[in-house]
Design an enzyme around this catalytic site. Structure first.
Site, PDB file in Angstrom:
ATOM      1  N   ASP A  49      -2.844   4.790  -2.323  1.00  0.00           N
ATOM      2  CA  ASP A  49      -3.812   5.442  -1.453  1.00  0.00           C
ATOM      3  C   ASP A  49      -4.174   6.848  -1.964  1.00  0.00           C
ATOM      4  O   ASP A  49      -3.275   7.631  -2.318  1.00  0.00           O
ATOM      5  CB  ASP A  49      -3.160   5.559  -0.060  1.00  0.00           C
ATOM      6  CG  ASP A  49      -4.109   6.009   1.016  1.00  0.00           C
ATOM      7  OD1 ASP A  49      -5.043   5.262   1.321  1.00  0.00           O
ATOM      8  OD2 ASP A  49      -3.909   7.121   1.569  1.00  0.00           O
ATOM      9  N   HIS A  65     -11.072  -2.045   4.057  1.00  0.00           N
ATOM     10  CA  HIS A  65     -10.896  -1.676   5.460  1.00  0.00           C
ATOM     11  C   HIS A  65     -11.559  -0.345   5.805  1.00  0.00           C
ATOM     12  O   HIS A  65     -11.569   0.051   6.970  1.00  0.00           O
ATOM     13  CB  HIS A  65      -9.400  -1.594   5.764  1.00  0.00           C
ATOM     14  CG  HIS A  65      -8.734  -0.511   4.981  1.00  0.00           C
ATOM     15  ND1 HIS A  65      -8.600  -0.564   3.611  1.00  0.00           N
ATOM     16  CD2 HIS A  65      -8.211   0.686   5.360  1.00  0.00           C
ATOM     17  CE1 HIS A  65      -8.012   0.532   3.185  1.00  0.00           C
ATOM     18  NE2 HIS A  65      -7.774   1.321   4.220  1.00  0.00           N
ATOM     19  N   ASP A  66     -12.086   0.370   4.814  1.00  0.00           N
ATOM     20  CA  ASP A  66     -12.784   1.636   5.075  1.00  0.00           C
ATOM     21  C   ASP A  66     -14.296   1.479   4.990  1.00  0.00           C
ATOM     22  O   ASP A  66     -15.036   2.397   5.342  1.00  0.00           O
ATOM     23  CB  ASP A  66     -12.389   2.699   4.041  1.00  0.00           C
ATOM     24  CG  ASP A  66     -10.935   3.096   4.136  1.00  0.00           C
ATOM     25  OD1 ASP A  66     -10.371   3.037   5.244  1.00  0.00           O
ATOM     26  OD2 ASP A  66     -10.361   3.458   3.094  1.00  0.00           O
ATOM     27  N   GLU A  77      -6.421   4.204  -5.618  1.00  0.00           N
ATOM     28  CA  GLU A  77      -7.663   4.587  -4.930  1.00  0.00           C
ATOM     29  C   GLU A  77      -7.989   6.025  -5.321  1.00  0.00           C
ATOM     30  O   GLU A  77      -7.171   6.926  -5.127  1.00  0.00           O
ATOM     31  CB  GLU A  77      -7.488   4.470  -3.412  1.00  0.00           C
ATOM     32  CG  GLU A  77      -8.804   4.651  -2.683  1.00  0.00           C
ATOM     33  CD  GLU A  77      -8.663   5.161  -1.261  1.00  0.00           C
ATOM     34  OE1 GLU A  77      -9.598   4.970  -0.483  1.00  0.00           O
ATOM     35  OE2 GLU A  77      -7.624   5.787  -0.938  1.00  0.00           O
ATOM     36  N   ASP A  89       0.870  -1.173   0.000  1.00  0.00           N
ATOM     37  CA  ASP A  89       0.000   0.000   0.000  1.00  0.00           C
ATOM     38  C   ASP A  89       0.909   1.225   0.000  1.00  0.00           C
ATOM     39  O   ASP A  89       1.736   1.368   0.894  1.00  0.00           O
ATOM     40  CB  ASP A  89      -0.869  -0.018   1.269  1.00  0.00           C
ATOM     41  CG  ASP A  89      -2.247   0.549   1.044  1.00  0.00           C
ATOM     42  OD1 ASP A  89      -2.324   1.626   0.446  1.00  0.00           O
ATOM     43  OD2 ASP A  89      -3.224  -0.072   1.490  1.00  0.00           O
TER      44      ASP A  89
HETATM   45  C1  NOJ Z   1      -7.656   5.892   2.283  1.00  0.00           C
HETATM   46  C2  NOJ Z   1      -7.344   4.727   3.162  1.00  0.00           C
HETATM   47  O1  NOJ Z   1      -7.949   3.587   2.628  1.00  0.00           O
HETATM   48  C3  NOJ Z   1      -7.847   5.078   4.544  1.00  0.00           C
HETATM   49  O2  NOJ Z   1      -7.836   3.992   5.415  1.00  0.00           O
HETATM   50  C4  NOJ Z   1      -7.002   6.213   5.064  1.00  0.00           C
HETATM   51  O3  NOJ Z   1      -7.522   6.651   6.293  1.00  0.00           O
HETATM   52  C5  NOJ Z   1      -6.998   7.384   4.097  1.00  0.00           C
HETATM   53  N1  NOJ Z   1      -6.859   7.001   2.731  1.00  0.00           N
HETATM   54  C6  NOJ Z   1      -5.870   8.299   4.424  1.00  0.00           C
HETATM   55  O4  NOJ Z   1      -4.648   7.672   4.119  1.00  0.00           O
END
Ligand code: NOJ
Length: 531
Positions: free
Chosen positions: A192, A307-308, A234, A96
């Site tokens: 990310d 995970h979000d 992402e 990541d």
């Molecule tokens: C996206 C990530 O998936 C998340 O977990 C993170 O808090 C934010 N970006 C900031 O890095």
């Protein structure tokens, strides 16, 4: 040769995957013990959420040293062991990459705090006056530094200052670091919030900013060109059309995570906490749009979870004992019948569910901040907690439920985050032993996908588009077609298709006439060529 993107990605959130040393925190050696399981599941690529040195303000998405492994996860040797063992089994490992910001404990930021004469000062974004931009994690995106009489910019937590990508030396440092991990043999990256790196804060152009294209190009030329690298960016802030353009024009990104289908249970424009019941018709339209836009060029990623995001079966399916199994299978089928790269988030493969905890037990910074923010704004406690139960990121971060022993077999110590008490019923081993289990179904589904190119090449057509309960689509060529039938609801429905000429390739039922709640089936037929 074109890259093979028809691979299955499994996301590991190391904190919660498997603890090998009893400290209550998942680690690299724990992951190593489960590689055979992942291989057997049909996984090709492991995406490892961040394991770099970090004070863990945002669970590792706040990196204080890009070159070091956080000792809570193990050592660099453990990480290399994981990579080598994965490679021996034919599994790729992607890291990541968090490039939009660092931790405030990164040496660059510590130096930057020394003031404008320090060479690292310009690695970050500063202003004498704060604008009205807000942080994703509540409050202003500007943090005042008393001794500098200036504010620094942080789109996420106060401890995650944004990097100033317009600084060429910073970019060179970043590329050096990326090449370091590639030279070690890592197979690629999940990048990310990469849509933010081209931003211009002062004109408030954040996602998909004016410099994004140029930096992606530079990233490719400096790091990825000439190597076999698997990349997924992402990009929460971009449109589907732009996602398509990016994946078809920028070799830096094989695919992106775009979130149109994820935002459907939110009040439009009001952020993730303001809930709205998901409308099946809107979901059909959104997924149909994706498939149409990506029809001839570009490559989509197929995901519901990470995970979000809260657990898919709780969010879109039905987590009750009666329907969890069928609805989990239905969700996988609905998604993995489409064109793209399938993503599985740890525990999704056996239908792990969300959790409801007391507010003190949540560990996620976003959740803790929004709780305070909504309280201050006068929202009722019960309403706030309802949003948190539905949307908190800790829903998907509870420890992996391996078996029915203490702490779900995750750890012999005290887990860093509560284990979902339903582990006694819902766990990997129990599901795996069940011939009707979700894991067995997912394995069959992944094999089926790989056995027929139509899943990626067939024309995507919605059928019975206005049906209020069923999501039906076909993947068709001139000579054959696959039809995917999903009952999105807990209602029994007659199958509107005549299926005499079709064979059933996979289903969660034996009855394909009267479709049970959360029924799913994949049918196949050769098409009659009319002269
Ligand atoms: C996206 C990530 O998936 C998340 O977990 C993170 O808090 C934010 N970006 C900031 O890095």
């Amino acid at each position: 040769m074109a890259k093979d993107l028809n691979q299955v990605v499994y996301q590991i959130y190391p904190l919660s995957f498997k603890d090998s040393n009893g400290d209550g925190i998942g680690d690299l050696n724990g992951i190593i013990t489960e590689l055979d399981y992942l291989k057997d599941l049909g996984v090709d690529v492991i995406w490892l959420s961040p394991v770099y040195q970090s004070p863990m303000d945002d669970n590792g998405y706040d990196i204080s040293d890009y070159y070091e492994v956080n000792p809570m996860f193990g050592s660099k040797t453990d990480l290399m062991n994981l990579l080598n063992k994965a490679h021996e089994k034919g599994l790729k490992v992607i890291m990541d990459l968090v490039l939009n910001h660092t931790s405030d404990e990164h040496v660059w930021f510590k130096e930057a705090l020394k003031g404008p004469n320090n060479p690292y000062y310009d690695y970050y974004i500063w202003s004498d006056t704060p604008s009205d931009i807000t942080s994703v994690f509540s409050g202003s995106a500007w943090q005042y530094v008393e001794h500098l009489k200036q504010y620094y910019f942080h789109l996420f937590s106060v401890k995650q200052p944004d990097l100033n990508w317009q600084n060429k030396t910073l970019r060179t440092e970043i590329y050096r670091m990326i090449n370091y991990w590639l030279d070690l043999g890592f197979d690629g990256f999940r990048l990310d919030v990469i849509d933010l790196i081209g931003k211009d804060v002062y004109s408030k152009r954040l996602a998909d900013g004016p410099y994004l294209d140029a930096y992606l190009e530079e990233l490719y030329e400096t790091c990825f060109k000439g190597r076999e690298v698997f990349t997924v960016g992402e990009m929460p802030g971009i449109s589907l059309k732009r996602a398509n353009e990016i994946t078809s024009t920028h070799p830096a990104l094989d695919m992106v995570f775009q979130f149109d289908h994820i935002a459907l249970d939110e009040q439009p424009g009001q952020g993730k906490w303001m809930l709205k019941t998901l409308d099946l018709h809107a979901l059909k339209q959104t997924l149909n749009n994706t498939q149409q836009i990506f029809k001839d060029k570009g490559w989509p990623s197929l995901f519901l979870s990470n995970h979000d995001q809260p657990r898919a079966v709780s969010r879109y399916g039905n987590p009750s004992e009666k329907y969890r199994n069928d609805s989990a299978k239905m969700l996988f089928t609905l998604l993995f019948g489409m064109k793209g790269t399938p993503y599985i988030y740890q525990g999704e493969e056996f239908g792990m569910t969300g959790i409801k905890m007391a507010i003190e037990d949540y560990k996620d910074i976003e959740t803790k901040n929004i709780y305070q923010e909504l309280k201050q704004k006068g929202f009722k406690e019960a309403d706030i907690m309802n949003s948190i139960y539905a949307k908190s990121r800790d829903n998907s971060r509870t420890p992996m439920q391996w078996n029915e022993t203490v702490n779900a077999g995750f750890s012999t110590g005290s887990p860093w985050l509560k284990v979902n008490p339903n582990y006694v019923l819902i766990n990997r081993d129990t599901d795996q032993k069940d011939p009707n289990g979700i894991i067995t179904y997912v394995k069959d589904l992944l094999k089926l996908r790989k056995s027929n190119p139509l899943f990626n090449t067939g024309a995507f057509n919605l059928l019975f588009e206005d049906h209020p309960n069923l999501f039906i689509y076909e993947r068709a060529s001139e000579t054959e077609r696959i039809v995917v039938v999903c009952n999105w609801t807990d209602v029994t429905i007659e199958n509107p298709l005549s299926i005499e000429k079709m064979s059933v390739l996979l289903s969660n039922s034996t009855d394909h006439i009267t479709l049970k709640p959360y029924y799913t089936g994949i049918y196949y037929e050769k098409r009659t060529i009319h002269a």
